[in-house]
Each structure stands twice: as C-alpha cells, then as structure tokens.
Design an enzyme around this catalytic site. Structure first.
Site, PDB file in Angstrom:
ATOM      1  N   GLU A  37       0.838  -1.214   0.000  1.00  0.00           N
ATOM      2  CA  GLU A  37       0.000   0.000   0.000  1.00  0.00           C
ATOM      3  C   GLU A  37       0.863   1.250   0.000  1.00  0.00           C
ATOM      4  OE1 GLU A  37      -2.975  -0.242   3.104  1.00  0.00           O
ATOM      5  OE2 GLU A  37      -3.739  -2.120   2.309  1.00  0.00           O
ATOM      6  N   HIS A  50      -7.760   1.969   1.143  1.00  0.00           N
ATOM      7  CA  HIS A  50      -7.834   1.520   2.546  1.00  0.00           C
ATOM      8  C   HIS A  50      -8.717   2.457   3.378  1.00  0.00           C
ATOM      9  CE1 HIS A  50      -5.511  -0.973   5.772  1.00  0.00           C
ATOM     10  NE2 HIS A  50      -6.706  -0.629   6.234  1.00  0.00           N
TER      11      HIS A  50
HETATM   12  C1  3PG Z   1      -7.959  -1.595  10.888  1.00  0.00           C
HETATM   13  O1  3PG Z   1      -7.220  -2.578  10.940  1.00  0.00           O
HETATM   14  O2  3PG Z   1      -8.482  -1.118  11.903  1.00  0.00           O
HETATM   15  C2  3PG Z   1      -8.288  -0.974   9.569  1.00  0.00           C
HETATM   16  O3  3PG Z   1      -7.665  -1.645   8.530  1.00  0.00           O
HETATM   17  C3  3PG Z   1      -8.006   0.511   9.526  1.00  0.00           C
HETATM   18  O4  3PG Z   1      -6.682   0.868   9.364  1.00  0.00           O
HETATM   19  P1  3PG Z   1      -6.290   2.427   9.478  1.00  0.00           P
HETATM   20  O5  3PG Z   1      -6.486   2.824  10.898  1.00  0.00           O
HETATM   21  O6  3PG Z   1      -4.879   2.525   9.065  1.00  0.00           O
HETATM   22  O7  3PG Z   1      -7.204   3.185   8.569  1.00  0.00           O
END
Ligand code: 3PG
Length: 317
Positions: free
Chosen positions: A261, A279
C-alpha cells in the site's frame, strides 16, 4: 508520562489521553526518526501507517516505552511478539470500526452490482452508457463471508436487509453461533467459493491466511460472481486475481486493501472490472472516534497499572 502519536487520530482520542494527565505529542514522523526518538516516550499510539518493527520496539524498550496502542483492529504493522517478550503490552480497538468497514463492504457490493464506478467514469467522458451498464439486484443472491467475527457478522446483518442469503466460512465460529446470526456455516472454503454470488473477506493477514484466496480458490468462483476485500492485503493473491479479471473468469472485484500500500504500478489499476479504494474501511468520522477513544482508554489503563481488555500480545508477555 508522554505519549507519541504518529498517525492521524481523532481529536477525541487525544483528549482522552490528555484528560488522563499525559503529555501528547502528535507527529507523523518517518521510520528513521521514530527509531531514533521512540525511547523517549512512555507510550506509542498508531494506526496502520506507522510500522512498529522489531528494531523500533527494541529501541523503545531500551528506553521508556511501556505500551503500544493501535487505534484500529489489524496489528500486522506491529511486532507484537517482540513487544510481548520485552514486557510491552500492545492494545487495540477491536470493535471501533465494525460499522464503518461493514458499510464500505456493502457500498462496494452495490458499486459492483450496479456498475457505479464505470457509470461515473463514462458519464464524465460524455457517454450515455445505459445499455452497457445493466446491473443485478442483491436481492436473492448469496453472500459468502470468509471470517464471521464482529465485522463479518455486521456485514451479514446489513446484507440480510437487501434480501441476501448468507453463508460463512470461519474455523473459529461454531455452526450454532453462526446460526444465531442467520449465517449458514460452510466447512469447506472451496464450497463457499463455488456457491456464492458475492464473496467478502473479513479476516486478519497472518501466515495461515496468506493468499487464502489463490488461483485454485478463484477458479472455483462462478463466472458471474464478485470478490470483495476490505480486510487485509495479502489474503488475496493479487496476481491470480488480476489474471482471472483480465480473462473474464469472474465478473469483478473490489479491493480496499493491497499486498503493498499504495499499490503502485499494480496491473489491477488498468482494469475496468475492478473497483479500488485507498484503505478506507475504518476511515469515517465515527469509526475514527470509536477506534481512537477505545484505544486511548486502553493505553491509559496500562500506564495506570490496570488490566486492559484488548491486549493482543498477552501470550508473549
Ligand atoms: C484496521 O485494521 O483497523 C483498519 O484496517 C483501519 O486501518 P487504518 O487505521 O490505518 O485506517
């Protein structure tokens, strides 16, 4: 005591820490600076951007570091084993983003079934592609959930409002428990792949789930079916998915998470039958407040010598 917050966090979460009497330093520092600075702090609070690697944890434990908080669910960016062995609890917020991720999953299902991304793209190119964009109803279709924990169950509840039948694969949830949520337990993942119109993943990326959706599993999907991953990159073999999409072996896919990512130079970026988001699962105002405040309260407990409810590395401590 002081807490370093290195990823974007809801203000409400920082307030919890400040109200508990801690100094809060919010700074989205890079990996090298984190390694140099971490020993000065009693606590570290992160989301998924910051990598709390073995080196970072070792540097922290030779200094003051006593707790790591993950404002979210996935802890694959934190070496929880090393942290545990160094006596540093890692706490998270397992329920904060449940509604946010489930709603995004449904959003992706609707986007796929009604070709919303392509409709927007063609409209903006001046096309009226109505004939090309005939969709499908979710009503009466089967949703196969891989993982039926908090998010999987909530996704099932929302999908049931659309008239969908839900089947689930999850070695850790009994048939009886799934049936309480009107989910039919499927013991064999291959059978779930064969019998679903939509397949959605809701599981962590750990060695046992790496490429759980691989070429063999994708080949079992109906040509009319869709794959959605709002869980974790690495659970789906992106190469195998790309080939299946390119050759039209499945109808389409939606991805919110990637093996790397951002997914720079991924061939998936060139396909029209895949919908991609950056994401965004937990990225809502409400989700961030919940995930941030739950995690902040866990950090406060650890630093005040109390037992946290959501410690993910208890077995290594
Ligand atoms: C998580 O594992 O809580 C989600 O994938 C969110 O990830 P982030 O806080 O980086 O948006």
């Amino acid at each position: 005591m002081n807490i370093l917050v290195t990823d974007k966090m809801a203000e409400e979460a920082l307030t919890v820490l400040k109200d508990a009497g801690f100094d809060v330093i919010y700074d989205e520092i890079d990996a090298d600076t984190l390694l140099k600075e971490i020993g000065k702090y009693d606590g570290l609070m992160v989301r998924s951007r910051t990598k709390a690697t073995t080196e970072v944890i070792e540097a922290g434990s030779s200094g003051n570091l006593k707790v790591i908080g993950r404002a979210g669910i996935g802890v694959d960016n934190i070496d929880i084993e090393t942290a545990g062995k160094k006596g540093i609890p890692v706490v998270n917020s397992p329920t904060g983003a449940t509604a946010s991720v489930a709603e995004l999953t449904i959003g992706h299902m609707l986007t796929l079934s009604r070709h919303l991304a392509l409709a927007d793209k063609t409209m903006k190119k001046g096309e009226w592609a109505k004939k090309k964009l005939k969709g499908f109803e979710l009503d009466g279709k089967t949703l196969g959930l891989i993982g039926t924990g908090n998010i999987g169950k909530y996704t099932a509840k929302l999908a049931q409002c659309f008239g969908m039948k839900i089947i689930g694969y999850d070695p850790f949830i009994s048939k009886k428990d799934m049936s309480k949520d009107n989910i039919e337990k499927i013991e064999d993942l291959g059978k779930l792949m064969e019998n679903s119109d939509y397949i959605s993943l809701h599981l962590p990326h750990i060695p046992a789930t790496h490429h759980i959706i691989n070429k063999k599993m994708i080949e079992k999907m109906k040509p009319s079916s869709y794959l959605i991953n709002c869980a974790r990159g690495g659970t789906v073999d992106e190469n195998a998915l790309y080939n299946a999409l390119k050759e039209g072996k499945i109808a389409g896919a939606s991805l919110d998470v990637y093996e790397s990512e951002p997914p720079e130079n991924s061939p998936l970026l060139e396909l029209d039958n895949v919908v991609l988001t950056p994401h965004l699962g937990a990225n809502t105002k409400e989700g961030q407040i919940k995930a941030g405040t739950i995690c902040a309260n866990q950090i406060v407990k650890v630093l005040n010598g109390k037992e946290p409810e959501h410690c993910v590395n208890k077995k290594f401590l």
